[in-house]
Design a protein around this motif. Structure first.
Motif, PDB file in Angstrom:
ATOM      1  N   ILE A 154      -8.328  -1.600  -0.312  1.00 36.17           N
ATOM      2  CA  ILE A 154      -7.100  -2.094  -0.916  1.00 36.17           C
ATOM      3  C   ILE A 154      -6.581  -3.217  -0.023  1.00 36.17           C
ATOM      4  CG2 ILE A 154      -6.471   0.012  -2.124  1.00 36.17           C
ATOM      5  CD1 ILE A 154      -4.596   0.697   0.179  1.00 36.17           C
ATOM      6  N   TYR A 155      -5.678  -4.012  -0.557  1.00 40.66           N
ATOM      7  CA  TYR A 155      -5.160  -5.154   0.180  1.00 40.66           C
ATOM      8  C   TYR A 155      -3.636  -5.048   0.202  1.00 40.66           C
ATOM      9  CZ  TYR A 155      -9.937  -6.545  -0.462  1.00 40.66           C
ATOM     10  OH  TYR A 155     -11.310  -6.550  -0.451  1.00 40.66           O
ATOM     11  N   LEU A 156      -3.115  -4.649   1.356  1.00 38.43           N
ATOM     12  CA  LEU A 156      -1.683  -4.433   1.505  1.00 38.43           C
ATOM     13  C   LEU A 156      -1.006  -5.720   1.947  1.00 38.43           C
ATOM     14  CD1 LEU A 156      -1.732  -0.941   3.259  1.00 38.43           C
ATOM     15  CD2 LEU A 156      -1.464  -1.446   0.813  1.00 38.43           C
ATOM     16  N   GLY A 183      -4.582  -8.138   4.658  1.00 44.83           N
ATOM     17  CA  GLY A 183      -4.262  -6.710   4.605  1.00 44.83           C
ATOM     18  C   GLY A 183      -5.376  -5.799   4.169  1.00 44.83           C
ATOM     19  N   THR A 184      -6.622  -6.147   4.483  1.00 45.92           N
ATOM     20  CA  THR A 184      -7.744  -5.296   4.081  1.00 45.92           C
ATOM     21  C   THR A 184      -7.618  -3.919   4.727  1.00 45.92           C
ATOM     22  OG1 THR A 184      -9.160  -7.253   3.976  1.00 45.92           O
ATOM     23  CG2 THR A 184     -10.250  -5.110   3.985  1.00 45.92           C
ATOM     24  N   THR A 185      -7.620  -2.894   3.896  1.00 42.64           N
ATOM     25  CA  THR A 185      -7.474  -1.519   4.365  1.00 42.64           C
ATOM     26  C   THR A 185      -8.422  -0.633   3.572  1.00 42.64           C
ATOM     27  OG1 THR A 185      -5.115  -1.914   4.797  1.00 42.64           O
ATOM     28  CG2 THR A 185      -5.851   0.384   4.730  1.00 42.64           C
ATOM     29  N   HIS A 186      -9.207   0.186   4.268  1.00 36.39           N
ATOM     30  CA  HIS A 186     -10.096   1.113   3.563  1.00 36.39           C
ATOM     31  C   HIS A 186      -9.260   2.023   2.664  1.00 36.39           C
ATOM     32  CE1 HIS A 186     -13.402  -0.344   5.884  1.00 36.39           C
ATOM     33  NE2 HIS A 186     -12.949   0.140   7.024  1.00 36.39           N
ATOM     34  N   ASN A 187      -9.666   2.152   1.421  1.00 31.42           N
ATOM     35  CA  ASN A 187      -8.912   2.903   0.424  1.00 31.42           C
ATOM     36  C   ASN A 187      -9.190   4.390   0.548  1.00 31.42           C
ATOM     37  OD1 ASN A 187      -7.490   3.742  -1.798  1.00 31.42           O
ATOM     38  ND2 ASN A 187      -8.921   2.918  -3.314  1.00 31.42           N
ATOM     39  N   PHE A 188      -8.211   5.150   1.022  1.00 31.49           N
ATOM     40  CA  PHE A 188      -8.417   6.582   1.201  1.00 31.49           C
ATOM     41  C   PHE A 188      -8.550   7.315  -0.139  1.00 31.49           C
ATOM     42  CE2 PHE A 188      -3.817   6.294   0.821  1.00 31.49           C
ATOM     43  CZ  PHE A 188      -3.440   7.442   0.146  1.00 31.49           C
ATOM     44  N   THR A 193       5.118  -1.627   2.508  1.00 30.32           N
ATOM     45  CA  THR A 193       4.188  -2.668   2.085  1.00 30.32           C
ATOM     46  C   THR A 193       3.988  -2.505   0.591  1.00 30.32           C
ATOM     47  OG1 THR A 193       2.199  -1.333   2.470  1.00 30.32           O
ATOM     48  CG2 THR A 193       2.991  -2.675   4.305  1.00 30.32           C
ATOM     49  N   ILE A 194       3.154  -3.370   0.029  1.00 26.91           N
ATOM     50  CA  ILE A 194       2.853  -3.259  -1.397  1.00 26.91           C
ATOM     51  C   ILE A 194       1.375  -3.543  -1.614  1.00 26.91           C
ATOM     52  CG2 ILE A 194       3.388  -5.664  -1.984  1.00 26.91           C
ATOM     53  CD1 ILE A 194       4.792  -4.492  -4.537  1.00 26.91           C
ATOM     54  N   ASN A 195       0.779  -2.835  -2.559  1.00 26.46           N
ATOM     55  CA  ASN A 195      -0.634  -2.995  -2.892  1.00 26.46           C
ATOM     56  C   ASN A 195      -0.806  -4.283  -3.706  1.00 26.46           C
ATOM     57  OD1 ASN A 195      -3.159  -2.854  -4.315  1.00 26.46           O
ATOM     58  ND2 ASN A 195      -3.236  -0.659  -3.904  1.00 26.46           N
ATOM     59  N   HIS A 196      -1.559  -5.243  -3.158  1.00 24.12           N
ATOM     60  CA  HIS A 196      -1.701  -6.556  -3.777  1.00 24.12           C
ATOM     61  C   HIS A 196      -2.311  -6.454  -5.174  1.00 24.12           C
ATOM     62  CE1 HIS A 196      -3.998 -10.270  -4.699  1.00 24.12           C
ATOM     63  NE2 HIS A 196      -2.916 -10.857  -4.242  1.00 24.12           N
TER      64      HIS A 196
END
Length: 574
Positions: A424-426, A401-406, A195-198
């Motif tokens: 982050i939005y993958l 792609g909302t993902t909690h940013n570790f 994937t890629i970080n938007h």
């Protein structure tokens, strides 16, 4: 309508070293877990080479890349892997890295108990599944209502249960970490999902390795700068390097949507979302019946329908005033919508004098005022309401792609773009490069040879040309590419191109439709027309078989060349 098999693979994940602590891992190069898996896979590759009477002590690292391209890519990927296995070449492969639609195939193989060991059986299962009308409305709706309870719900959740499920006829519930045992045993190529970080892509950071975010059975994160979290903990909440809230690992159904959301064609995506949303809100479902039994139920249903229309019309540059006036009529007098009604009155008065950004913000405020705790408490289907409103809200802001940013507030990372946001939005890595070259190139995984199977639409060499530019910008070894020569052959390419430089890797590039398996430029054009990326109607079995055959031919016709190059590299590394 048949209910699809939800979990085809019952193996459970087992804790490994990467699960013993919830801490973030910062390491240069690949993890110890991956090293062990690759070493075990190397034993399989070594035995395969020795069966060819090659006296080698060190095996070359071969990576198979399978590109994006929607359902076309998923089917073609299956054909490639089936033929690599039949020709005895798959056991020479150390890594397989996928982007977008090819990940649909990789995920499916991972969820079948013997998917990687019996590719012919998996192929037959694919053909059977694609001919069944197994998209189940109630299964999809239940999944969406459950997903709406998460605070990281996004359009990716909607895409997973609607479009990807509809196209692939599959909704697997198992997770990538469940593949650890198989990867540790070396019975399959080590899988990498790209994937890629938007945010990094939007800031032009995709020209550096930092934007690429990978998922493996062991770890998920950035190969550069080398920051990872256990795949089982990806999606949990972290702050300052410590996990503060555990969330369950996302399953393959979500991962398929995350990696394969095809966001480049916004108009097509919007239309697809609209069609599915209307089905969910208007079909006779238990949730809808319960909603209509609520106080003001008819008003709620009509309100949600009109709110969606408002957002869709705004995004497609239509006339929003008639819809605002409809909402004014619907909401006036309803106790749940007192504040929303006041805002609508204001919007109608000033709409024509406000900028588009101001209109977007007013619409955002209206959505916020339209869903309140009193309404949720009174409703018999609060999750259904949450799902509907969250989908509308995400649509307006185009949130995927909302993902909690570790890495949130993690102090040991210099790049603040990686650490300053809670989420982050993958997104689909195909929007950067439609093949996962950045994740297998030599400095990351010491790849000696890349077998690149390109299922892209349009220019069959775009991934090669984009990767060369990427590598030059990042000072990564990559063979020279003659853009002008490739441009001349783009309309009727050959079935294999070999790119070699002074340093590894050797790249063997296979365009899906070519003058060898299609005979002529006219047939190539027809194939692209038949197998369009955004085709949402079902393929016939004959069309599936033709696509499988085209992809297999690219392996079968070049078996000797692949084998010769692998043998050369085996001798060179011995």
């Amino acid at each position: 309508m048949a209910i699809p098999q939800q979990v085809a693979f019952s193996a459970q994940s087992h804790p490994g070293p990467c699960d013993e602590s919830s801490d973030i891992s910062i390491h240069v190069g690949i993890s110890d877990e991956e090293k062990a898996a690759v070493k075990k896979r190397g034993e399989v590759v070594l035995r395969t080479l020795k069966n060819l009477d090659l006296d080698v002590k060190k095996v070359p690292v071969a990576s198979v890349l399978v590109s994006g391209g929607g359902l076309r890519a998923a089917i073609a990927c299956q054909g490639v892997l089936s033929e690599l296995s039949r020709e005895g070449l798959l056991d020479m492969v150390t890594y397989i890295a996928g982007v977008s639609g090819s990940i649909w195939c990789m995920s499916s193989l991972c969820t079948q108990s013997d998917g990687w060991q019996d590719l012919e059986k998996a192929e037959n299962e694919l053909r059977r599944r694609l001919q069944e009308d197994s998209w189940n409305f109630f299964v999809a709706l239940d999944g969406l209502c459950d997903a709406a309870e998460r605070d990281d719900y996004s359009l990716t959740d909607f895409w997973s249960y609607s479009t990807v499920y509809y196209l692939t006829k599959e909704l697997p519930g198992t997770c990538l970490s469940h593949m650890r045992e198989k990867s540790e045993m070396g019975t399959m190529p080590y899988p990498i999902f790209a994937t890629i970080n938007h945010d990094l892509k939007s800031s032009e950071k995709e020209k550096t390795p930092n934007a690429w975010f990978e998922f493996t059975p062991d770890w998920a994160g950035y190969s550069t700068p080398g920051a990872y979290v256990s795949t089982t903990h990806c999606g949990s909440k972290f702050e300052g390097g410590k996990r503060i809230q555990l969330e369950p690992e996302r399953d393959f159904s979500y991962l398929k949507a995350l990696c394969g959301s095809a966001l480049a064609d916004m108009n097509t995506i919007l239309k697809t979302i609209k069609d599915f949303f209307c089905k969910f809100i208007n079909d006779s479902s238990p949730q809808e019946k319960m909603l209509l039994a609520d106080p003001e139920g008819t008003t709620l249903k009509t309100t949600m329908d009109q709110l969606f229309n408002l957002v869709y019309t705004f995004l497609t540059n239509g006339d929003c005033l008639p819809i605002l006036e409809n909402l004014q009529c619907i909401m006036t007098g309803c106790k749940y919508f007192y504040e929303a009604t006041a805002l609508i009155n204001q919007m109608i008065e000033c709409w024509g004098q406000t900028s588009r950004d101001q209109q977007r913000q007013l619409t955002q405020d209206l959505l916020g005022k339209s869903l309140n705790q009193d309404l949720l408490k009174q409703s018999s289907v609060p999750s259904f309401l949450k799902f509907l409103w969250k989908t509308i809200n995400c649509l307006l802001s185009w949130i995927w792609g909302t993902t909690h940013n570790f890495l949130y507030k993690y102090g040991d990372i210099e790049d603040k773009l990686l650490t300053k946001k809670k989420n982050i939005y993958l997104m689909d890595a195909g929007l950067a490069i439609n093949s996962a070259y950045p994740l297998v190139l030599p400095q990351v995984r010491n790849t000696d040879i890349i077998l690149s199977f390109d299922f892209s639409a349009g220019d069959p060499f775009e991934t090669i040309k984009a990767t060369e530019k990427y590598c030059k910008a990042c000072n990564i070894p990559f063979p020279p590419v003659d853009d002008a020569k490739l441009d001349q052959e783009a309309k009727a390419p050959s079935d294999l191109y070999i790119f070699e430089g002074k340093k590894p890797p050797v790249v063997m590039h296979f365009p899906l439709f070519n003058k060898v398996n299609c005979d002529s430029e006219e047939v190539i054009k027809q194939r692209h027309k038949t197998y369009q990326t955004f085709r949402f109607t079902n393929y016939s079995d004959a069309e599936v078989c033709q696509l499988l055959e085209d992809s297999k031919a690219n392996v079968r016709n070049n078996k000797d060349c692949i084998l010769m190059k692998m043998c050369e590299l085996a001798e060179a590394t011995s």
